[in-house]
Design a protein around this motif. Structure first.
Motif, short mmCIF file in Angstrom:
data_model
loop_
_atom_site.label_atom_id
_atom_site.label_comp_id
_atom_site.label_asym_id
_atom_site.label_seq_id
_atom_site.Cartn_x
_atom_site.Cartn_y
_atom_site.Cartn_z
N CYS A 1 0.83 -1.22 0.00
CA CYS A 1 0.00 0.00 0.00
C CYS A 1 0.86 1.26 0.00
O CYS A 1 0.32 2.37 -0.09
CB CYS A 1 -0.91 0.03 1.23
N CYS B 1 0.21 3.88 -2.56
CA CYS B 1 -1.17 4.32 -2.77
C CYS B 1 -1.41 5.63 -2.02
O CYS B 1 -1.09 5.74 -0.84
CB CYS B 1 -2.15 3.26 -2.27
N PRO C 1 -3.18 -4.45 0.94
CA PRO C 1 -4.53 -3.87 0.99
C PRO C 1 -5.56 -4.77 1.67
O PRO C 1 -5.44 -5.99 1.69
CB PRO C 1 -4.88 -3.66 -0.49
N CYS D 1 -10.70 -3.24 -0.04
CA CYS D 1 -10.10 -1.97 -0.49
C CYS D 1 -11.03 -1.34 -1.53
O CYS D 1 -11.40 -1.98 -2.52
CB CYS D 1 -8.73 -2.24 -1.11
N TRP E 1 -10.49 0.77 -3.73
CA TRP E 1 -9.89 0.96 -5.05
C TRP E 1 -9.67 -0.39 -5.75
O TRP E 1 -9.05 -0.45 -6.81
CB TRP E 1 -8.57 1.74 -4.97
N ASN F 1 -7.67 -2.69 -4.89
CA ASN F 1 -6.26 -3.06 -4.94
C ASN F 1 -5.97 -4.46 -4.41
O ASN F 1 -4.86 -4.96 -4.54
CB ASN F 1 -5.41 -2.04 -4.18
N GLU G 1 -6.77 -8.63 -7.19
CA GLU G 1 -5.89 -9.58 -7.86
C GLU G 1 -5.32 -10.58 -6.85
O GLU G 1 -5.34 -11.79 -7.08
CB GLU G 1 -4.77 -8.81 -8.55
#
Lengths: 88, 367
Positions: free
Chosen positions: B303, B306, B330, B334, B336, B338, B341
């Motif tokens: 992070c 970020c 994250p 999260c 966003w 993030n 994946e």
């Protein structure tokens, strides 16, 4: 805040010393407030020993240039009922 | 002098917010139960041990304790423990499903100024609520609220875990609370305990999280227990300290006296000791290896690059742990995306363990 008035720690408030200052907890309204410096803690504890806020400032050796910022912080504490007006 | 929040990260002489699960026994079997409760643990702290622990909290000036479970009111000595606590100056807030709050209990609770009651529901109607908490549990909770109101208890709290199924009922929860003169408290669904199994289908979608954030920003009077600080990445910070308090200002005591870093990490990796240890709770809090480590500056890890890290602090340690994510990355939710994946690539997740769930499968209504 009225610098000629007397204040005290609210009777339902407990102070817990911490490295940064103290936690103040009001058992009535259940508010938890941080007193962020040791000077603030000492000042709040000493309020009841003085006939006015001005005297408390003097005894705590708080310079006049800082009175306004301390008064703002104390006004917040009064709004949370951590401190209250004391009968003279 | 460093700012207050930085100092809080370094830990306090005693916790501010201590959760104490009084028993693993529960008459419900909620599918998101953080402590996998159901059966009483025979090693449960005795009444005398409970009182000695309260006396220790009083010496530490822990001003109040959050009591939960299991269903704490099932303990036959529940009132004795609560009243002892209040008499020592340790106020009590307890969470309950309401099943034991009959008119007599409601009047007894109304007699104390230092007892706060929090009734749990997870839907604004029986259909949504009972799918999570079991058949009849909504009616039971409403009856408890009615009994508290009739006893003039004053302002109690209605506590809701926000899920994918109930997030569109926030206005209904608010209206329900308003009708009772109660406070509304919303908290975050954690993938802990039985929640590890229900989290995937119950946690709010990202779109729902954004709605929730907007709703909360407009309602600073709604309590959240600092639950949603990961949402502060979306803009203005929500009220509260906005930090992970685990082992720093928060901890959990389980029914057998084990001390964990927070209420959402009932796992051996986050067990710091026991109140039954020689030095008691005080030395666990002040000296345990785990808690001292949690008070060290934490790496931002993935992070670090970020722009929102200062706001969200990387989110909730427990949520990351039980979804199999690295603790210095994250949050699984999260805003966003993030973590998406990494979440897709997670292999084995840490098991929350068997817990104290009742052995027989409980019939759950499915939607």
């Amino acid at each position: 805040m009225d610098s000629h008035a007397a204040y005290r720690l609210h009777p339902q408030v407990a102070l817990r010393p911490e490295p940064f200052g103290a936690l103040a907890y009001h058992y009535g309204n259940r508010k938890l407030v941080f007193l962020k410096t040791p000077t603030m803690v000492a000042l709040v504890r000493s309020l009841a020993d003085h006939g006015s806020l001005a005297e408390a400032f003097k005894a705590a050796a708080i310079p006049p240039s800082k009175h306004a910022s301390y008064e703002r912080a104390l006004a917040d504490l009064e709004a949370s009922e951590i401190i209250c007006a004391a009968a003279r | 002098m460093p700012p207050l929040v930085e100092q809080l990260k370094g830990g306090l002489d005693a916790p501010i917010c201590l959760t104490w699960e009084l028993t693993y026994a529960c008459n419900l079997a909620c599918i998101h139960c953080l402590s996998s409760s159901g059966r009483r643990d025979p090693r449960e702290l005795t009444g005398d041990e409970c009182k000695a622990f309260i006396d220790e909290l009083a010496r530490l000036q822990v001003f109040y304790v959050n009591i939960g479970g299991g269903e704490p009111t099932i303990r036959p000595d529940f009132f004795e423990i609560v009243e002892h606590s209040v008499a020592q100056g340790v106020g009590v807030k307890f969470s309950t499903n309401g099943s034991q709050i009959d008119p007599v209990a409601a009047r007894r609770l109304a007699g104390s100024n230092y007892i706060d009651v929090q009734i749990s529901i997870d839907g604004a109607n029986a259909f949504t609520n009972d799918a999570v908490r079991g058949v009849g549990s909504f009616a039971t909770a409403r009856r408890a609220m009615d009994n508290l109101a009739a006893a003039n208890f004053g302002q109690f709290k209605i506590s809701v875990v926000v899920t994918r199924e109930n997030v569109d009922q926030l206005d209904d929860f608010e209206a329900l609370a308003l009708g009772y003169g109660a406070e509304l408290r919303l908290t975050r669904l954690r993938p802990a305990g039985r929640g590890a199994d229900s989290w995937d289908r119950l946690h709010p979608t990202n779109g729902q999280q954004r709605e929730l954030y907007r709703w909360l920003v407009a309602r600073p009077h709604v309590l959240t227990g600092d639950s949603f600080f990961h949402l502060s990445a979306l803009g203005e910070a929500l009220p509260g300290l906005n930090l992970c308090g685990a082992g720093r200002i928060v901890c959990l005591i389980d029914p057998v006296g084990d001390v964990y870093a927070c209420p959402f990490v009932l796992h051996d990796d986050f067990k710091a000791g026991s109140v039954r240890d020689a030095g008691g709770f005080t030395s666990v809090w002040r000296e345990s290896q785990l808690f001292l480590e949690l008070r060290q500056p934490q790496s931002a890890g993935a992070c670090a690059s970020c722009g929102s890290f200062d706001s969200c602090q990387g989110g909730c340690m427990a949520a990351k742990f039980f979804t199999g994510l690295p603790l210095d990355g994250p949050d699984p939710e999260c805003v966003w995306g993030n973590a998406d994946e990494a979440l897709a690539l997670v292999g084995a997740k840490p098991s929350p363990g068997p817990g104290h769930s009742k052995p027989t499968p409980v019939a759950l209504s499915r939607r």
